[in-house]
Design a protein around this motif. Structure first.
Motif, PDB file in Angstrom:
ATOM      1  N   THR A 143       0.821  -1.210   0.000  1.00 16.61           N
ATOM      2  CA  THR A 143       0.000   0.000   0.000  1.00 16.61           C
ATOM      3  C   THR A 143       0.863   1.271   0.000  1.00 16.61           C
ATOM      4  O   THR A 143       0.400   2.319  -0.460  1.00 16.61           O
ATOM      5  CB  THR A 143      -0.958   0.032   1.206  1.00 16.61           C
ATOM      6  OG1 THR A 143      -0.212  -0.117   2.417  1.00 16.61           O
ATOM      7  CG2 THR A 143      -1.991  -1.066   1.111  1.00 16.61           C
ATOM      8  N   ILE A 144       2.080   1.199   0.482  1.00 14.77           N
ATOM      9  CA  ILE A 144       2.961   2.374   0.428  1.00 14.77           C
ATOM     10  C   ILE A 144       3.181   2.780  -1.027  1.00 14.77           C
ATOM     11  O   ILE A 144       3.021   3.959  -1.390  1.00 14.77           O
ATOM     12  CB  ILE A 144       4.310   2.092   1.118  1.00 14.77           C
ATOM     13  CG1 ILE A 144       4.121   2.003   2.634  1.00 14.77           C
ATOM     14  CG2 ILE A 144       5.331   3.193   0.783  1.00 14.77           C
ATOM     15  CD1 ILE A 144       5.347   1.529   3.376  1.00 14.77           C
ATOM     16  N   SER A 145       3.517   1.829  -1.870  1.00 11.20           N
ATOM     17  CA  SER A 145       3.749   2.154  -3.282  1.00 11.20           C
ATOM     18  C   SER A 145       2.445   2.502  -3.978  1.00 11.20           C
ATOM     19  O   SER A 145       2.402   3.423  -4.811  1.00 11.20           O
ATOM     20  CB  SER A 145       4.442   0.984  -3.993  1.00 11.20           C
ATOM     21  OG  SER A 145       3.666  -0.205  -3.915  1.00 11.20           O
ATOM     22  N   GLU A 146       1.351   1.795  -3.650  1.00 11.40           N
ATOM     23  CA  GLU A 146       0.059   2.061  -4.299  1.00 11.40           C
ATOM     24  C   GLU A 146      -0.483   3.435  -3.933  1.00 11.40           C
ATOM     25  O   GLU A 146      -0.979   4.165  -4.810  1.00 11.40           O
ATOM     26  CB  GLU A 146      -0.948   0.973  -3.926  1.00 11.40           C
ATOM     27  CG  GLU A 146      -0.656  -0.373  -4.569  1.00 11.40           C
ATOM     28  CD  GLU A 146      -1.654  -1.440  -4.165  1.00 11.40           C
ATOM     29  OE1 GLU A 146      -2.413  -1.203  -3.187  1.00 11.40           O
ATOM     30  OE2 GLU A 146      -1.680  -2.501  -4.804  1.00 11.40           O
ATOM     31  N   GLU A 147      -0.416   3.801  -2.659  1.00 10.42           N
ATOM     32  CA  GLU A 147      -0.947   5.094  -2.232  1.00 10.42           C
ATOM     33  C   GLU A 147      -0.076   6.240  -2.761  1.00 10.42           C
ATOM     34  O   GLU A 147      -0.578   7.312  -3.094  1.00 10.42           O
ATOM     35  CB  GLU A 147      -1.037   5.163  -0.705  1.00 10.42           C
ATOM     36  CG  GLU A 147      -2.097   4.259  -0.099  1.00 10.42           C
ATOM     37  CD  GLU A 147      -3.506   4.631  -0.530  1.00 10.42           C
ATOM     38  OE1 GLU A 147      -3.730   5.783  -0.943  1.00 10.42           O
ATOM     39  OE2 GLU A 147      -4.396   3.756  -0.453  1.00 10.42           O
ATOM     40  N   THR A 148       1.221   6.017  -2.828  1.00  9.05           N
ATOM     41  CA  THR A 148       2.107   7.034  -3.399  1.00  9.05           C
ATOM     42  C   THR A 148       1.744   7.293  -4.858  1.00  9.05           C
ATOM     43  O   THR A 148       1.654   8.445  -5.293  1.00  9.05           O
ATOM     44  CB  THR A 148       3.577   6.598  -3.300  1.00  9.05           C
ATOM     45  OG1 THR A 148       3.919   6.374  -1.921  1.00  9.05           O
ATOM     46  CG2 THR A 148       4.498   7.670  -3.867  1.00  9.05           C
ATOM     47  N   LYS A 149       1.501   6.227  -5.598  1.00  7.03           N
ATOM     48  CA  LYS A 149       1.127   6.355  -7.010  1.00  7.03           C
ATOM     49  C   LYS A 149      -0.238   7.035  -7.136  1.00  7.03           C
ATOM     50  O   LYS A 149      -0.432   7.927  -7.988  1.00  7.03           O
ATOM     51  CB  LYS A 149       1.087   4.966  -7.655  1.00  7.03           C
ATOM     52  CG  LYS A 149       0.792   4.965  -9.151  1.00  7.03           C
ATOM     53  CD  LYS A 149       1.940   5.531  -9.934  1.00  7.03           C
ATOM     54  CE  LYS A 149       1.684   5.515 -11.441  1.00  7.03           C
ATOM     55  NZ  LYS A 149       1.665   4.141 -11.981  1.00  7.03           N
TER      56      LYS A 149
END
Length: 270
Positions: free
Chosen positions: A124-130
């Protein structure tokens, strides 16, 4: 048949929580996300050093560490959304809950977009950043590797939070443990020190990547012109204050901006 089935435990007592005893003013306002993380990481390391032989205390420190790491992402992303016009364009159509709009001031409304996000999960860190910034942190090998190690930390944290440290079958499998039952998450002081390093590596690699990606995009889109104008310098300085450690920001004293703007200024003078 008798209705007296016995009393299996002590009687409950009425409790009324005074929430005001559980809160205090936030002393972290005004610090960059990276500074806030590094300052409190040092405090956690000192705390764990004082309780090296108490594994249950170290497990509690693990919860604090992951919470601190999560908080870094909340601060940095809300600050990017507050300042970065390229991210503004992306988030312009996102809804904000009334409760959040009512709670936050206009200058802090960007926090409402990260209120419901979960950052104790590497995916979710990478998904929310995107989703929030349009930037893909997986483009960085360093961040990608750091997220992989942080995933293991998140599994340990999940067990510590939800089952008082008992490691379930799914979690054990994800950690590569086989045919293991009745085990507890109980990090040694040395293991906790390694976990601190993993979280620190993630924050540092993410922070560095996002700084460079944000500035490159702002330049490409014309939001930063590097023309040495007062407004351009001020905007660059504001962006620096979001990402840079205070000590490095003072040391730089505008040097990076001058270096980036010099070729354009020289070209314009020809």
């Amino acid at each position: 048949m008798s209705s007296n089935f016995g009393t299996p435990n002590s009687s409950e007592q009425h409790q009324n929580l005074n929430v005001n005893r559980c809160i205090e003013d936030d002393g972290g306002n005004g610090k960059s996300a990276i500074d806030f993380f590094e300052i409190h990481l040092k405090q956690l390391i000192r705390f764990s050093a004082q309780h090296q032989r108490e594994r249950e205390v170290i497990r509690l420190a693990l919860l604090g560490l992951v919470s601190l790491t999560e908080n870094y992402f909340r601060i940095i992303l809300s600050d990017i959304l507050r300042l970065c016009p390229a991210s503004h364009d992306l988030c312009a159509k996102m809804d904000v809950k009334f409760s959040s709009a009512h709670y936050y001031s206009a200058s802090a409304i960007s926090r409402s977009l990260v209120d419901g996000c979960v950052f104790s999960n590497s995916v979710t860190i990478s998904e929310e950043t995107k989703r929030l910034t349009g930037l893909n942190v997986l483009d960085s090998v360093s961040v990608k590797n750091a997220l992989g190690e942080f995933h293991k930390v998140c599994i340990l944290r999940h067990a510590a939070v939800h089952s008082f440290g008992r490691l379930g079958g799914k979690n054990a499998t994800e950690l590569g443990l086989r045919q293991t039952v009745n085990v507890m998450v109980a990090p040694s002081y040395e293991a906790f020190d390694e976990i601190c390093g993993i979280c620190q590596n993630l924050v540092r690699s993410y922070n560095s990547f996002m700084w460079k990606a944000c500035i490159a995009r702002l330049g490409a889109k014309g939001y930063l012109k590097f023309d040495d104008s007062s407004t351009d310098r001020a905007f660059f300085r504001e962006m620096q204050a979001v990402f840079w450690e205070d000590a490095r920001l003072e040391e730089d004293a505008g040097g990076i901006y001058r270096e980036l703007s010099a070729p354009l200024i020289e070209a314009a003078a020809v």
